[in-house]
Design a protein around this motif. Sequence first.
Motif, PDB file in Angstrom:
ATOM      1  N   GLU A   5      75.429  51.240   3.300  1.00  0.00           N
ATOM      2  CA  GLU A   5      76.010  52.150   4.544  1.00  0.00           C
ATOM      3  C   GLU A   5      74.778  52.480   5.549  1.00  0.00           C
ATOM      4  OE1 GLU A   5      79.457  54.582   5.512  1.00  0.00           O
ATOM      5  OE2 GLU A   5      78.347  55.201   3.780  1.00  0.00           O
ATOM      6  N   GLN A   6      74.838  51.680   6.734  1.00  0.00           N
ATOM      7  CA  GLN A   6      73.991  52.134   7.810  1.00  0.00           C
ATOM      8  C   GLN A   6      73.660  53.747   7.955  1.00  0.00           C
ATOM      9  OE1 GLN A   6      74.695  50.370  11.552  1.00  0.00           O
ATOM     10  NE2 GLN A   6      72.588  51.037  12.444  1.00  0.00           N
ATOM     11  N   LEU A   7      72.487  54.310   7.928  1.00  0.00           N
ATOM     12  CA  LEU A   7      72.473  55.565   8.333  1.00  0.00           C
ATOM     13  C   LEU A   7      71.813  55.819   9.540  1.00  0.00           C
ATOM     14  CD1 LEU A   7      70.773  56.480   4.837  1.00  0.00           C
ATOM     15  CD2 LEU A   7      73.051  56.990   5.623  1.00  0.00           C
ATOM     16  N   ILE A   8      72.578  56.732  10.411  1.00  0.00           N
ATOM     17  CA  ILE A   8      72.102  57.156  11.561  1.00  0.00           C
ATOM     18  C   ILE A   8      71.281  58.487  11.754  1.00  0.00           C
ATOM     19  CG2 ILE A   8      72.688  57.357  14.011  1.00  0.00           C
ATOM     20  CD1 ILE A   8      73.993  54.525  13.100  1.00  0.00           C
ATOM     21  N   TYR A   9      70.362  58.502  12.393  1.00  0.00           N
ATOM     22  CA  TYR A   9      69.671  59.727  12.613  1.00  0.00           C
ATOM     23  C   TYR A   9      70.709  60.693  13.777  1.00  0.00           C
ATOM     24  CZ  TYR A   9      66.359  63.294  13.629  1.00  0.00           C
ATOM     25  OH  TYR A   9      65.493  64.651  13.984  1.00  0.00           O
ATOM     26  N   LEU A  10      70.863  61.820  13.257  1.00  0.00           N
ATOM     27  CA  LEU A  10      71.830  62.550  14.280  1.00  0.00           C
ATOM     28  C   LEU A  10      71.286  64.122  14.341  1.00  0.00           C
ATOM     29  CD1 LEU A  10      73.970  62.642  16.528  1.00  0.00           C
ATOM     30  CD2 LEU A  10      75.655  62.989  14.876  1.00  0.00           C
ATOM     31  N   ASN A  11      70.603  64.376  15.086  1.00  0.00           N
ATOM     32  CA  ASN A  11      70.134  65.780  15.153  1.00  0.00           C
ATOM     33  C   ASN A  11      69.607  66.613  13.983  1.00  0.00           C
ATOM     34  OD1 ASN A  11      70.892  65.867  17.984  1.00  0.00           O
ATOM     35  ND2 ASN A  11      73.049  66.427  17.314  1.00  0.00           N
ATOM     36  N   GLY A  12      68.538  65.640  13.416  1.00  0.00           N
ATOM     37  CA  GLY A  12      67.996  66.376  12.226  1.00  0.00           C
ATOM     38  C   GLY A  12      68.360  65.893  11.013  1.00  0.00           C
TER      39      GLY A  12
END
Length: 295
Positions: A5-12
């Motif tokens: 699954e693609q991982l996205i950086y979101l606010n830390g």
Amino acid sequence: MSEREQLIYLNGELVPREEAKISVYDHGFLYGDGVFEGIRAYDGRIFKLDEHVDRLYDSAKAIMLEIPMTKEKMKEAIIETVRANELRDAYIRVVVSRGEGDLGLDPEKCPEPNVVIIAEPMEPLYGDLYEKGIEVITASVRRIPPDALDPKIKSCNYLNNILAKIQANLAGADEAIMLDHEGYVCEGTGDNVFVVEDGTVYTPPEDTILRGITRATVMEICEELGIPVEEKRITLGELYAADEVFLTGTAAEVAPVRKVDGRKIGEECPGPITRRIMEAFRELTKKEGTPVYEE
Ligand code: PMP
């Protein structure tokens, strides 16, 4: 990456793509109030990371958007996002938007910016056209003048560029070149423009364009190769009559141009100087960059 699954950086935090959500009250969404960068990784190394992060913070400063982390932490977060997705050749999008506010446009109502980093696999933008050249048109919509919204600010408001891109699509062209408010050649919708005339490489001066990181790299390459390079205002007539034309950008890399507004450019495409620059650029991407993985 297809398996995982693609991982996205979101606010830390690194979160699965499905869970990477921000508010519809984010002023980035409501007003295009935010800044961004497009960065590339080649074979596990991030190309010109410092330059991109510096430009992101300069853009943010210009719109009085305080990025809630140091440049060092931002670089770590970018590296971490590429690593978490196990990518070697990647396109990385960093977005810092104003954050959640109310329906008014006042940024003071938005206490916390949103920081998003997306990393995806990336193939060459123009596929096999690097060997044939792309076709461009000049857009009838002019580039926003620097005294209205300085193109040096890489803001999330890309409507000016999108209007030009729509014209390229309607014309069946690969890209559009915008003219500046005085009618001189300015830049593409996502790239800078170069022309070659009598062995000298020319590119429009910095005042009306986004200061492209690939543009700066190509100017350095020219100096190293002993190819004269100059900034100069370029007219549409000069663009049509050029020996060679090429575009530069993080996504486009060094893309030779075969036709402008239906006029064939030069004898062959890529022309000899463009080809030397393309090769030197390719070599540089192989040897430079911030490592994502232990080497
Ligand atoms: N001009 C515009 C309008 C762009 O969006 C881009 C892409 N960032 C460029 C030029 C090229 O800049 P760079 O080489 O830093 O990607």
